[in-house]
Write an enzyme that holds these catalytic residues in place. Sequence first.
Site, PDB file in Angstrom:
ATOM      1  N   SER A   1      62.235  -2.472 -26.885  1.00 33.82           N
ATOM      2  CA  SER A   1      63.025  -3.144 -27.676  1.00 33.82           C
ATOM      3  C   SER A   1      63.973  -2.306 -28.375  1.00 33.82           C
ATOM      4  O   SER A   1      63.318  -1.763 -29.467  1.00 33.82           O
ATOM      5  CB  SER A   1      62.401  -4.209 -28.501  1.00 33.82           C
ATOM      6  OG  SER A   1      63.281  -4.850 -29.354  1.00 33.82           O
TER       7      SER A   1
ATOM      8  N   THR B   1      49.985  17.832 -32.537  1.00 30.26           N
ATOM      9  CA  THR B   1      48.845  17.515 -31.402  1.00 30.26           C
ATOM     10  C   THR B   1      49.181  16.386 -30.714  1.00 30.26           C
ATOM     11  O   THR B   1      48.499  15.770 -29.691  1.00 30.26           O
ATOM     12  CB  THR B   1      47.370  17.578 -31.714  1.00 30.26           C
ATOM     13  OG1 THR B   1      47.361  17.144 -33.304  1.00 30.26           O
ATOM     14  CG2 THR B   1      46.960  19.074 -31.976  1.00 30.26           C
TER      15      THR B   1
ATOM     16  N   GLY C   1      58.919   2.300 -25.413  1.00 37.66           N
ATOM     17  CA  GLY C   1      59.789   3.277 -24.902  1.00 37.66           C
ATOM     18  C   GLY C   1      59.969   4.589 -25.739  1.00 37.66           C
ATOM     19  O   GLY C   1      61.319   5.167 -25.806  1.00 37.66           O
TER      20      GLY C   1
ATOM     21  N   LYS D   1      58.691  27.949 -29.293  1.00 41.06           N
ATOM     22  CA  LYS D   1      57.668  27.819 -30.517  1.00 41.06           C
ATOM     23  C   LYS D   1      56.641  28.980 -29.924  1.00 41.06           C
ATOM     24  O   LYS D   1      55.708  28.700 -28.922  1.00 41.06           O
ATOM     25  CB  LYS D   1      57.173  26.434 -30.583  1.00 41.06           C
ATOM     26  CG  LYS D   1      55.994  26.593 -31.624  1.00 41.06           C
ATOM     27  CD  LYS D   1      55.593  24.934 -32.003  1.00 41.06           C
ATOM     28  CE  LYS D   1      54.492  25.083 -32.757  1.00 41.06           C
ATOM     29  NZ  LYS D   1      53.722  23.697 -32.927  1.00 41.06           N
TER      30      LYS D   1
HETATM   31  P1  FAD Z   1      57.148   4.887 -31.227  1.00 40.42           P
HETATM   32  O1  FAD Z   1      58.059   5.999 -31.049  1.00 40.42           O
HETATM   33  O2  FAD Z   1      56.838   4.155 -32.407  1.00 40.42           O
HETATM   34  O3  FAD Z   1      57.502   3.782 -30.062  1.00 40.42           O
HETATM   35  C1  FAD Z   1      57.040   2.627 -29.902  1.00 40.42           C
HETATM   36  C2  FAD Z   1      57.970   1.894 -28.940  1.00 40.42           C
HETATM   37  O4  FAD Z   1      57.380   0.477 -28.717  1.00 40.42           O
HETATM   38  C3  FAD Z   1      59.344   1.634 -29.304  1.00 40.42           C
HETATM   39  O5  FAD Z   1      60.140   1.911 -27.988  1.00 40.42           O
HETATM   40  C4  FAD Z   1      59.461   0.300 -29.588  1.00 40.42           C
HETATM   41  O6  FAD Z   1      60.701  -0.603 -29.388  1.00 40.42           O
HETATM   42  C5  FAD Z   1      58.330  -0.554 -28.657  1.00 40.42           C
HETATM   43  N1  FAD Z   1      57.744  -1.781 -29.344  1.00 40.42           N
HETATM   44  C6  FAD Z   1      56.921  -1.774 -30.313  1.00 40.42           C
HETATM   45  N2  FAD Z   1      56.945  -3.291 -30.608  1.00 40.42           N
HETATM   46  C7  FAD Z   1      57.544  -3.788 -29.551  1.00 40.42           C
HETATM   47  C8  FAD Z   1      57.778  -5.336 -29.234  1.00 40.42           C
HETATM   48  N3  FAD Z   1      57.303  -6.343 -29.935  1.00 40.42           N
HETATM   49  N4  FAD Z   1      58.726  -5.648 -28.146  1.00 40.42           N
HETATM   50  C9  FAD Z   1      59.216  -4.522 -27.403  1.00 40.42           C
HETATM   51  N5  FAD Z   1      58.909  -3.103 -27.837  1.00 40.42           N
HETATM   52  C10 FAD Z   1      58.307  -2.950 -28.755  1.00 40.42           C
HETATM   53  N6  FAD Z   1      53.852  14.805 -32.584  1.00 40.42           N
HETATM   54  C11 FAD Z   1      53.962  16.016 -32.050  1.00 40.42           C
HETATM   55  O7  FAD Z   1      53.301  16.457 -30.825  1.00 40.42           O
HETATM   56  N7  FAD Z   1      54.413  17.027 -32.752  1.00 40.42           N
HETATM   57  C12 FAD Z   1      55.128  16.723 -33.974  1.00 40.42           C
HETATM   58  O8  FAD Z   1      55.644  17.834 -34.415  1.00 40.42           O
HETATM   59  C13 FAD Z   1      55.178  15.483 -34.483  1.00 40.42           C
HETATM   60  N8  FAD Z   1      55.543  15.278 -35.911  1.00 40.42           N
HETATM   61  C14 FAD Z   1      55.127  14.084 -36.288  1.00 40.42           C
HETATM   62  C15 FAD Z   1      55.590  14.023 -37.738  1.00 40.42           C
HETATM   63  C16 FAD Z   1      55.281  12.488 -38.318  1.00 40.42           C
HETATM   64  C17 FAD Z   1      55.997  12.314 -39.468  1.00 40.42           C
HETATM   65  C18 FAD Z   1      54.659  11.498 -37.408  1.00 40.42           C
HETATM   66  C19 FAD Z   1      54.544  10.056 -38.141  1.00 40.42           C
HETATM   67  C20 FAD Z   1      54.514  11.720 -36.186  1.00 40.42           C
HETATM   68  C21 FAD Z   1      54.594  12.843 -35.521  1.00 40.42           C
HETATM   69  N9  FAD Z   1      54.257  13.363 -34.280  1.00 40.42           N
HETATM   70  C22 FAD Z   1      54.554  14.479 -33.710  1.00 40.42           C
HETATM   71  C23 FAD Z   1      53.772  12.213 -33.401  1.00 40.42           C
HETATM   72  C24 FAD Z   1      54.892  11.690 -32.464  1.00 40.42           C
HETATM   73  O9  FAD Z   1      55.974  11.225 -33.128  1.00 40.42           O
HETATM   74  C25 FAD Z   1      54.444  10.690 -31.676  1.00 40.42           C
HETATM   75  O10 FAD Z   1      53.104  10.615 -30.852  1.00 40.42           O
HETATM   76  C26 FAD Z   1      55.258   9.920 -30.694  1.00 40.42           C
HETATM   77  O11 FAD Z   1      56.484  10.066 -31.025  1.00 40.42           O
HETATM   78  C27 FAD Z   1      54.977   8.800 -30.026  1.00 40.42           C
HETATM   79  O12 FAD Z   1      55.161   7.816 -30.518  1.00 40.42           O
HETATM   80  P2  FAD Z   1      55.020   6.377 -29.786  1.00 40.42           P
HETATM   81  O13 FAD Z   1      55.796   6.457 -28.394  1.00 40.42           O
HETATM   82  O14 FAD Z   1      53.567   6.246 -29.594  1.00 40.42           O
HETATM   83  O15 FAD Z   1      55.530   5.459 -30.724  1.00 40.42           O
END
Ligand code: FAD
Length: 498
Positions: free
Chosen positions: A39, A342, A13, A78
């Site tokens: 989680s 991106t 999430g 932006k």
């Molecule tokens: P996460 O936010 O890590 O979410 C993972 C989810 O999986 C969480 O809800 C967690 O609870 C759940 N989960 C994992 N394991 C389990 C389990 N075993 N049981 C239940 N739930 C679980 N993107 C941009 O477009 N612009 C930006 O400026 C930008 N800046 C960034 C800067 C940095 C330093 C980084 C690292 C990334 C950046 N990004 C940016 C990328 C952006 O942060 C991510 O693409 C975006 O937040 C998506 O993350 P996610 O949802 O894939 O993962």
Amino acid sequence: MQKAIKKVVIVGGGTAGWISAALLKKVVGSPIDVELVESESIGTVGVGEATIPPIRLLNNVLGVNESEFLTKTKGTIKLGIQFENWRVQGENYFHSFGAAGKSMAFCHFHHFWQRAQALGLQSSLWDYDLNYLAAKAGKFAQINSKDPIIELPYAYHFDAGLYAKFLREISERMGVKRTEGLIEDVEQDNDSGFINALILKDGRKISGDLFIDCSGFRGLLIQQQLGTGFDDWSHWLPCDRAIAIPSERLTQTLPYTRSIAHSAGWQWRIPLQHRNGNGLVYSSQYYSQQQALDLLTNNLESQAIGEPNFIQFQTGRRRQQWSRNVVSVGLSSGFLEPLESTSIHLIQSAIVRLIHLFPHQGIKPVDVAEYNRQSKTEYEQIRDFIILHYHVNERTDSHFWRDLRNMEVPDSLRHKIELFRATGRLFREQNDLFLESSWLQVLLGQGIKPQDYHPIVNNLSEAKLFAMLRNIQAIKNEPLAKLPSHDDFLQSFCRQLN
Ligand code: FAD
């Protein structure tokens, strides 16, 4: 596997999970049930605050009210990114979301500008770009013009946590079911290898037909369960760590991101309504964690207001972003560092691609292959654009920059640079996210001066050429005077909600 898809289960999430939930439910609609499992004990990556203009399309499809969106996410506008110290220390250039001049049949505007420069013109390319002019003047308002020469394309900065919450509200209103729970095990079909169900810590079982892995860098299903492998691109993009720290808001909110290069990485400054987002992206080969933290905290413009968030990453992509009945979206599918903001866009485009190829009647290998082919091309095109910023540099202050300048780059990028250097010509690859105007700004900004321009430009007399340029500059400047300041815009636009 020829089994109709009735139930989609999203793992995670974060931004990826909630964009996937909202878009799938909105577009695919009632034929599918969507359940999202997350989680709180694991949490999200907590960064991702700058975006690019296609996000407005996502908001439109979701029926988002822009004023509500900016208010609830503490968002700002932006208009582009200012790159500071990238080519050499002490110099800046801008990558705006607009385009300089106007589109011309057969020959890009910059060829006209190049000839005029050769004849002694002083104006920079950016003087003909309304996005740049508005950004530097700290101004913004939506411009509804049918004439593309005075458009003002924009995206947003926002608080990543508030954005996920905002999307969650939208998703739940549409009927997405959210389940809180820690996934501890996975039930997999022995013959097909398809995932049948997730097993939670408390014993609950969540079954589904199609699983969207949005579990972040760990890639819970796509990697830990299915072991699809990873293409590591860190030899081209060696930054592998980031530290993020929020700080107090400044008196003026700039309508652009700042990206400030250091001796082995770069720092972002993202202005929000209630605070500034700051972070340092760096290579652990050159800075220890403490050195990086000191560098970042010594370069904040305002008082830090939170604890640092330390993040490790590897640049590259999953070899199979769709494998069996698992589609990986967001950080689980790969990561290109945030230099051009991106990643959130890649989430959006992954779900749009999945919708195009949605396996209503069952998963066909040919659809999976097409999905993976398109994803690979998309990642590689963005990768090349990001490498360009690092590779074409004239910095002499560290091994980091020297090594990047001397490295072998992908053939696709080498060709693009050579063509531009020799002739000033640029062509957009099919479906490349970045238009010629983006490539042009970064190529010029990083210091490549084309040795030639298109001879078609010589058909204009010198007087006509300069008159044309003066005319375009006047047209671009005309709306600028009427634009309110970015802060005034935000204040009155967000007030409309109340
Ligand atoms: P996460 O936010 O890590 O979410 C993972 C989810 O999986 C969480 O809800 C967690 O609870 C759940 N989960 C994992 N394991 C389990 C389990 N075993 N049981 C239940 N739930 C679980 N993107 C941009 O477009 N612009 C930006 O400026 C930008 N800046 C960034 C800067 C940095 C330093 C980084 C690292 C990334 C950046 N990004 C940016 C990328 C952006 O942060 C991510 O693409 C975006 O937040 C998506 O993350 P996610 O949802 O894939 O993962």
